[in-house]
Scaffold this active site. Structure first.
Site, PDB file in Angstrom:
ATOM      1  N   ARG A  17      12.414  21.951  16.960  1.00 34.06           N
ATOM      2  CA  ARG A  17      11.395  21.035  16.441  1.00 34.06           C
ATOM      3  C   ARG A  17      10.516  21.659  15.356  1.00 34.06           C
ATOM      4  O   ARG A  17       9.763  20.952  14.690  1.00 34.06           O
ATOM      5  CB  ARG A  17      10.527  20.515  17.594  1.00 34.06           C
ATOM      6  CG  ARG A  17      11.199  19.416  18.398  1.00 34.06           C
ATOM      7  CD  ARG A  17      10.261  18.860  19.449  1.00 34.06           C
ATOM      8  NE  ARG A  17      10.165  19.729  20.602  1.00 34.06           N
ATOM      9  CZ  ARG A  17       9.204  19.646  21.530  1.00 34.06           C
ATOM     10  NH1 ARG A  17       8.245  18.751  21.398  1.00 34.06           N
ATOM     11  NH2 ARG A  17       9.194  20.467  22.557  1.00 34.06           N
ATOM     12  N   GLY A 145       5.975  20.962  35.303  1.00 32.84           N
ATOM     13  CA  GLY A 145       6.418  21.087  36.682  1.00 32.84           C
ATOM     14  C   GLY A 145       5.226  21.178  37.612  1.00 32.84           C
ATOM     15  O   GLY A 145       4.310  21.977  37.385  1.00 32.84           O
ATOM     16  N   ARG A 305      -8.478  39.233   3.460  1.00 28.66           N
ATOM     17  CA  ARG A 305      -7.056  39.243   3.823  1.00 28.66           C
ATOM     18  C   ARG A 305      -6.638  40.377   4.741  1.00 28.66           C
ATOM     19  O   ARG A 305      -5.464  40.501   5.067  1.00 28.66           O
ATOM     20  CB  ARG A 305      -6.205  39.288   2.554  1.00 28.66           C
ATOM     21  CG  ARG A 305      -6.277  38.023   1.722  1.00 28.66           C
ATOM     22  CD  ARG A 305      -5.594  38.186   0.379  1.00 28.66           C
ATOM     23  NE  ARG A 305      -4.257  38.747   0.490  1.00 28.66           N
ATOM     24  CZ  ARG A 305      -3.573  39.234  -0.544  1.00 28.66           C
ATOM     25  NH1 ARG A 305      -4.124  39.237  -1.749  1.00 28.66           N
ATOM     26  NH2 ARG A 305      -2.361  39.716  -0.373  1.00 28.66           N
TER      27      ARG A 305
END
Length: 431
Positions: A17, A145, A305
């Protein structure tokens, strides 16, 4: 921790995906791959706790990244994608003689914290568990689950969404996919798992039943921060995880005395430390490892950065970019400037539009430049590395500096200004 700990990280999936040629676990948040966030969280459990990463899709690229950055990480290949239980089984040869605890987690959960992993192991040890499942609570647990416990509060099974009846679907406690195992006892499960299911795969969750059938103690550790187990399966998930990470760290910074004018538009890497009374203005993006001292002003719209040190009382203006720069206290870097691969002294003023030309695109080399205390750089100047500008020297605006400048000197590199009288008037008359 009473026992040595190692980890198995599942990172073999393709991530369909994501719609990407890049392996899912190498997609980045704050310029660091998802997998990097996970193995570093594990490493901080103890001095570089070893991880075994199960690789598959894009294996050479993932292995190259790990070998380059983490010497304490080992890899093993899952040649066929036969399920999560099968993936863990690939680590058996590397853990043949290991007698401690093994954490199993996924390589696409960058928000998992060392604190939570440590608490999981501690809970596992203190309660003498053989297998501990990390669980969490969701108001809307759809797709996860469900955790089923007995009257002793032990976990007896995990029921997946597709197999759950209406009563089971009301359960809020779910499986996170993170486990802690007494490896000497549970390792045998991975040689005995069955694949008698529609997908023909070996499921990691089946070790719960195996452990119960073999009279082992299975407990559940509840992680109250459900964001930590957020997994990345799509570009939307990636963006949301980045937002969760920046929101969590922005909150920590503000609680410790940093002003963030607009937390929504401000992204700061958790690897960056910022001291009190520093103000971060909107639309600032800070990635990588950096240190910013107190009483600084950063932004708006600044970009740091990585590998930068900003001293006390500095101002890093709007549209300024820093990379691999060490800047001493009370220095100003004015708007629209780029400072890369540089050592800057205290009380330096770098005028607007100044850039440090630090990269040779032919040789692929980067060179350093040094500006000593009290230097003043005029606007729209270029500092061509490697150069050294002495203390209290003055560089005139629009200069291109390619040679060292002595202390208290004026450096100027300009073409003489020319003026052609009545040029505009004459051109109009000709037309």
């Amino acid at each position: 921790m009473e026992k040595e700990v190692r980890a198995i990280v599942l990172a073999a999936g393709k991530g369909t995906r994501m719609k990407s040629a890049k392996p899912k676990v190498l997609h980045e948040i704050f310029n660091k791959p998802l997998l990097g966030w996970v193995v570093e969280a594990i490493a901080r459990l103890h001095t570089k706790t070893q991880s075994i990463v199960i690789i598959g899709h894009g294996a050479p690229t993932v292995e190259e990244y790990l070998n380059k950055n983490y010497k304490y990480v080992k890899t093993t290949l899952q040649k066929e994608q036969l399920g999560t239980g099968h993936a863990v089984a690939q680590a058996l040869p590397l853990l043949h003689d290991f007698r401690g605890n093994v954490i199993i987690t996924c390589g696409d959960t960058p928000l998992i914290s060392t604190k939570t992993l440590r608490n999981l192991v501690r809970y596992h040890n203190e309660n003498a568990a053989d297998l501990t499942v990390m669980t969490t609570l969701f108001d809307n647990p759809y797709g996860y689950g469900r955790i089923i416990r007995n009257t002793k509060d032990e976990i007896i099974k995990i029921i997946e969404e597709k197999d759950a009846n209406d009563t089971i679907k009301e359960i809020k406690e779910v499986n996170t996919g993170v486990y802690c195992l007494d490896w000497a006892k549970i390792r045998k499960a991975f040689t005995e798992l069955k694949n008698n299911n529609v997908q023909g795969e070996y499921y990691l969750t089946d070790i719960i039943k195996w452990a119960r059938d073999n009279a082992y103690k299975v407990l559940g550790f509840v992680n109250k921060d459900s964001d930590e187990i957020y997994g990345i399966n799509s570009r939307q998930n990636l963006a949301h995880a980045a937002k969760l990470m920046k929101d969590r760290y922005n909150k920590q910074l503000m609680e410790h005395g940093v002003t963030i004018v607009d937390p929504e538009s401000t992204y700061i890497s958790p690897e960056t430390t910022i001291d009190i009374d520093t103000t971060i203005y909107p639309n600032t993006y800070i990635e990588g490892k950096n240190t910013i001292a107190k009483n600084c002003k950063i932004g708006p719209m600044a970009h740091i950065r990585g590998n930068c040190e900003v001293g006390e009382g500095c101002k890093i203006g709007n549209f300024v970019e820093l990379k691999n720069a060490k800047i001493a206290k009370n220095t100003n870097v004015c708007h629209l400037s780029y400072v890369g691969d540089a050592i800057i002294g205290s009380k330096v003023n770098i005028g607007a539009g100044t850039i440090f030309a630090n990269y040779n695109s032919i040789t692929k080399e980067k060179k350093m430049s040094t500006l000593h205390d009290g230097v003043s750089i005029g606007s729209n100047s270029v500092i061509v590395a490697p150069v050294e500008v002495g203390s209290e020297a003055f560089v005139a605006a629009s200069s291109c500096i390619t040679k060292d400048v002595e202390s208290q000197s004026l450096a100027m590199s300009r073409s003489p200004q020319k003026e052609m009288k009545n040029w505009v008037k004459n051109m109009k008359e000709k037309k």
